[in-house]
Design a protein around this motif. Structure first.
Motif, PDB file in Angstrom:
ATOM      1  N   ARG A  19     -13.640  -9.892  -5.748  1.00 16.39           N
ATOM      2  CA  ARG A  19     -13.896 -10.720  -6.926  1.00 16.39           C
ATOM      3  C   ARG A  19     -15.020 -10.102  -7.732  1.00 16.39           C
ATOM      4  O   ARG A  19     -15.914  -9.477  -7.170  1.00 16.39           O
ATOM      5  N   VAL A  52     -10.060 -15.782 -13.189  1.00 18.73           N
ATOM      6  CA  VAL A  52     -10.446 -17.037 -12.551  1.00 18.73           C
ATOM      7  C   VAL A  52     -11.725 -17.513 -13.223  1.00 18.73           C
ATOM      8  O   VAL A  52     -12.334 -16.782 -14.003  1.00 18.73           O
ATOM      9  N   LEU A  62      -4.932 -13.602  -5.664  1.00 18.25           N
ATOM     10  CA  LEU A  62      -4.930 -15.046  -5.876  1.00 18.25           C
ATOM     11  C   LEU A  62      -3.615 -15.586  -5.356  1.00 18.25           C
ATOM     12  O   LEU A  62      -2.554 -15.339  -5.932  1.00 18.25           O
TER      13      LEU A  62
END
Length: 255
Positions: A19, A52, A62
């Motif tokens: 991320r 996101v 995801l």
């Protein structure tokens, strides 16, 4: 640095750490958050990232669905066995230890390894309850409630209420994904509720999972990193990822 170079680095970091956040990237590259948002939107448009809240994750990270028990049983068997063996080594050596065992193919590997001082096992796994009770070496409790066919896990309000009245020494839990930002997660809200109740009723909680699930964010978080005492995973987890998880306050043990 040209925009193309920055975007290439952003994709690389997202794949390494699972991320990236707008704030961190803006500080790293000394540009405005708006510039980073444009970068992320451009990368998402090319199918390289998924946007996101507050950042982005790799496009394939995801997840909303989950594989069946049968499909997961044949995935990473050596890693799962090593993880289970490491978890057993970490158990407190105390006669009459009470163990809470979550459903899952990694936690299931624990069943054939339990030491004699584990006196009682409570589980929501139908296969684990069957295996352990057939051995006849210790007390085995199966939580009551509906059974999810895809995971063979007991779920529902009755099981959650039972867990709320229990206090166990150690809980061994599985997870569908884990990351620094989203913690431990699973696609199904009913399984998330069970896992959350397991963490709450245990004096010590360990999550057992293979490293391939790092950076995978599923729909429902059942525990933040600080809610869990120990993560037991395999040695393929990168050094950078281990460092990031430990910096977030999680004890990481590699099998």
């Amino acid at each position: 640095m040209y925009a193309e170079e920055r975007q290439h680095e952003i994709v690389t970091r997202a794949r390494e750490f699972g991320r990236v956040s707008v704030a961190d990237l803006a500080a790293r590259y000394d540009v405005t958050p708006e510039t980073i948002r444009r970068d992320l939107d451009a990368l998402a448009g090319r199918g390289l990232l998924s946007r996101v809240h507050g950042g982005a994750v790799p496009a394939d990270k995801l997840r909303l669905g989950e594989a069946s028990v049968t499909a997961r049983e044949v995935s990473s068997p050596e890693e799962k066995l090593a993880i289970a063996q490491k978890a057993i080594e970490l158990l407190p050596r105390r006669e009459g230890l009470t163990l809470l065992l979550d459903a899952g193919t990694t936690t299931a590997r624990v069943c054939g390894l339990l030491p004699s001082w584990v006196g009682q096992v409570i589980t929501n796994s139908v296969p684990a309850a069957g295996q352990l009770s057939a051995e006849g070496e210790r007390d085995v409790w199966l939580l009551g409630g509906p059974v999810r066919g895809i995971t063979q896990a007991v779920v529902g309000a009755s099981a959650v209420e039972t867990l709320a009245r229990l206090r166990v020494d150690v809980a061994l839990l599985g997870t569908n994904g884990f990351s620094v930002d989203h913690g431990f997660s699973t696609p199904d809200p009913t399984e998330a509720a069970i896992k959350r109740a397991m963490v709450a009723c245990a004096r010590q909680s360990m999550v057992l999972t293979d490293a391939a699930k790092h950076g995978v964010d599923h729909l429902v978080q059942f525990a933040a990193l600080e809610d869990v005492d120990t993560l037991v995973t395999d040695a393929s987890l990168s050094a950078g990822s281990v460092e990031a998880l430990r910096a977030a306050g999680l004890q990481v043990e590699l099998a």
